[in-house]
Every structure is written in structure tokens, then in C-alpha cells.
Scaffold this motif. Structure first.
Motif, PDB file in Angstrom:
ATOM      1  N   LYS A  14       4.714   7.232   0.606  1.00 11.66           N
ATOM      2  CA  LYS A  14       4.988   5.913   0.042  1.00 11.66           C
ATOM      3  C   LYS A  14       4.811   4.860   1.129  1.00 11.66           C
ATOM      4  O   LYS A  14       5.758   4.452   1.785  1.00 11.66           O
ATOM      5  N   VAL A  15       3.567   4.407   1.297  1.00 14.87           N
ATOM      6  CA  VAL A  15       3.211   3.456   2.345  1.00 14.87           C
ATOM      7  C   VAL A  15       3.036   2.076   1.709  1.00 14.87           C
ATOM      8  O   VAL A  15       2.280   1.938   0.745  1.00 14.87           O
ATOM      9  N   PRO A  16       3.718   1.042   2.211  1.00  9.43           N
ATOM     10  CA  PRO A  16       3.532  -0.292   1.644  1.00  9.43           C
ATOM     11  C   PRO A  16       2.144  -0.832   1.985  1.00  9.43           C
ATOM     12  O   PRO A  16       1.616  -0.600   3.073  1.00  9.43           O
ATOM     13  N   HIS A  33       0.855  -1.379   5.674  1.00 12.93           N
ATOM     14  CA  HIS A  33       1.980  -1.880   6.468  1.00 12.93           C
ATOM     15  C   HIS A  33       1.799  -3.348   6.843  1.00 12.93           C
ATOM     16  O   HIS A  33       1.854  -3.712   8.018  1.00 12.93           O
ATOM     17  N   TRP A  64       2.097   0.381  -3.479  1.00  9.20           N
ATOM     18  CA  TRP A  64       2.493   1.567  -2.727  1.00  9.20           C
ATOM     19  C   TRP A  64       1.255   2.442  -2.668  1.00  9.20           C
ATOM     20  O   TRP A  64       0.499   2.525  -3.632  1.00  9.20           O
ATOM     21  N   GLU A  66      -0.206   6.372  -1.419  1.00 12.22           N
ATOM     22  CA  GLU A  66       0.038   7.723  -0.904  1.00 12.22           C
ATOM     23  C   GLU A  66      -1.194   8.139  -0.113  1.00 12.22           C
ATOM     24  O   GLU A  66      -2.316   8.014  -0.592  1.00 12.22           O
ATOM     25  N   ARG A  79       3.843  -1.983  -6.510  1.00 16.76           N
ATOM     26  CA  ARG A  79       5.143  -2.062  -5.855  1.00 16.76           C
ATOM     27  C   ARG A  79       5.970  -3.129  -6.573  1.00 16.76           C
ATOM     28  O   ARG A  79       5.557  -4.274  -6.656  1.00 16.76           O
TER      29      ARG A  79
END
Length: 81
Positions: A14-16, A33, A64, A66, A79
Motif C-alpha cells: 500500500k504505497v501512496p 510517495h 494507492w 501495490e 485513495r
């Protein structure tokens, strides 16, 4: 012998990210990020349009992402703010 992970699995699940725009036909540039650390503008990544659900192509859309073990985008979803 068990292979050692490069990164903890939960770091990749779950990477912003945020949509930057479409700079190349068939791809959308996202920033992973955004506004974190020394790379305040985020880490750019070009992703095939086919990986995006409908309605998530517009610039500044919060996502989000993956990532797989090779740091490739495996899945994208909205998100909630």
C-alpha cells in the motif's frame, strides 16, 4: 536456502501515489510517495493505462499502489481522502 526479501512485504502492499499526467501514449506517469523525504516531488513511475481502473486517469488523483518484488506496479486503486 531461503531468499532474503529486499523490502518488507508490507512496504510494497500500500504505497501512496498521485497521478501526474500522461506524457507518453498508453502510459500514465504517477509519483510514488509524493511530498515525502528528500524527493519531495515523489519518485516518478510510468505505468500502462491498462493497469488503471476507469476514472483514475486525471492529474492529482490520489492513489494507492501495490508494487511487486521488482518494484513494478501490480495494482492501482483510489485513495480515500
Amino acid at each position: 536456502m531461503i531468499a532474503k526479501e529486499k523490502y518488507p512485504a508490507d512496504w510494497l502492499k500500500k504505497v501512496p501515489a498521485v497521478v501526474f499526467g500522461s506524457l507518453v501514449k498508453g502510459e500514465i506517469r504517477i509519483l510514488l510517495h509524493p511530498e515525502n523525504g528528500l524527493a519531495a516531488s515523489g519518485a516518478p513511475r510510468d505505468v500502462p493505462v491498462a493497469r488503471f481502473p476507469a476514472g483514475l486517469h486525471m492529474p492529482n488523483t490520489l492513489l494507492w499502489v501495490e508494487l511487486d518484488e521488482s518494484m513494478n506496479v501490480a495494482r492501482v486503486w483510489r485513495r480515500d481522502t
